[in-house]
Design a protein around this motif. Structure first.
Motif: not given
Ligand code: PMV
Length: 269
Positions: A10, A17, A91, A140, A224
């Motif tokens: 994705k 964030h 999240s 992350t 992230a």
């Molecule tokens: O795992 P990544 O790099 O796609 O980042 C996730 C998105 C954040 O908002 C930074 C963390 C989260 O858990 O939503």
């Protein structure tokens, strides 16, 4: 007997964030998938550690292989538990997007109350690319903790940025659902500036993005980010596809076309 399943990576279009703190995000499944074979072996086209949700796609595949049928709610719930073990307090946007696919409006209202809805994209997005700015030295989890630290020290400053990010996220929604004309490139640019002021974009990545903007293009980190070295993949848009291709080639930067809105988890026959 195990089953063969696959799950997509994705990107986050807007809201990385801030989504951790209950603000909305828009995420989209991409055209790269991770395939889990009946014997548990995994083959993946999703670049690792680049903000493309490879770990979530992995978690979704483990979960689907265990549940053995396309019960999306259960698959997603178990995948979130797996993600939590790996990342602390995600999240949930990554595993939810990999499970359901398409474009998602996502919100974590509380730890055990997350809402999301598929966005019906009424507009064909322009040609987009992902450009690799290099693997971040931070995980992350590190980046989420960095933002948490900043929020502790400068709460008002961070909340103000989050609120502005929410505005951009809403504009993306209106753009996708054709409720307003909006300028896709400007939304990417505004989003990037806000992420920069949050401190999640490294100097070297900012320099690359500045050069893209000087050529008339737009780019933002997705996911992230990273502060020290690379910031993972950046989403790039330029009206002149050839121009941006040449830029990547001349600067030895790895860039590839990406399609948004891919299918979610699937049982492969
Ligand atoms: O795992 P990544 O790099 O796609 O980042 C996730 C998105 C954040 O908002 C930074 C963390 C989260 O858990 O939503």
């Amino acid at each position: 007997m195990g089953i063969k399943v696959s799950a997509p990576g994705k990107i986050i279009l807007s809201g990385e964030h801030s989504v951790v703190y209950g603000y909305p995000a828009i995420a989209a499944a991409v055209n790269w998938r991770l395939v889990r074979l009946p014997d548990g072996k995994v083959e993946s086209k999703i670049p690792i550690g680049a903000g493309l949700g490879s770990s979530a796609a992995y978690a979704v595949s483990v979960s689907a292989a265990k549940i053995k049928k396309l019960d999306l709610e259960r698959i997603n719930r178990l995948a979130y538990q797996i993600e939590k073990k790996n990342h602390g307090s995600p999240s949930g946007v990554d595993n939810t997007t990999s499970t359901y696919g398409g474009f998602l409006w996502y919100r974590k209202e509380a730890e055990n109350f997350k809402t999301f809805k598929q966005i019906e994209a009424k507009r064909k997005l322009p040609k987009l690319f992902l450009l690799n700015t290099g693997r971040p030295t931070e995980s992350t989890k590190d980046m989420v903790e960095y933002v948490a630290g900043l929020r502790k020290k400068r709460g008002l400053y961070v909340e103000k940025i989050f609120r502005k990010i929410e505005k951009v996220t809403r504009s993306f929604l209106n753009y996708l659902s054709k409720e307003s004309n909006g300028n896709f490139g400007h939304l990417i640019r505004d989003n990037e500036r806000l992420l920069e002021s949050l401190g999640v974009v490294s100097e070297s990545t900012k320099a690359i993005i500045e050069r893209i903007e000087k050529m008339g293009g737009y780019a933002k980190i997705t996911g992230a980010g990273g502060r020290e070295k690379g910031s993972g993949m950046v989403l790039v848009y330029h009206k002149d596809v050839e121009k941006i291709g040449l830029f990547a080639k001349e600067n030895n930067l790895n860039m590839m076309p990406v399609k948004l809105g891919g299918e979610g988890v699937r049982i492969e026959r």
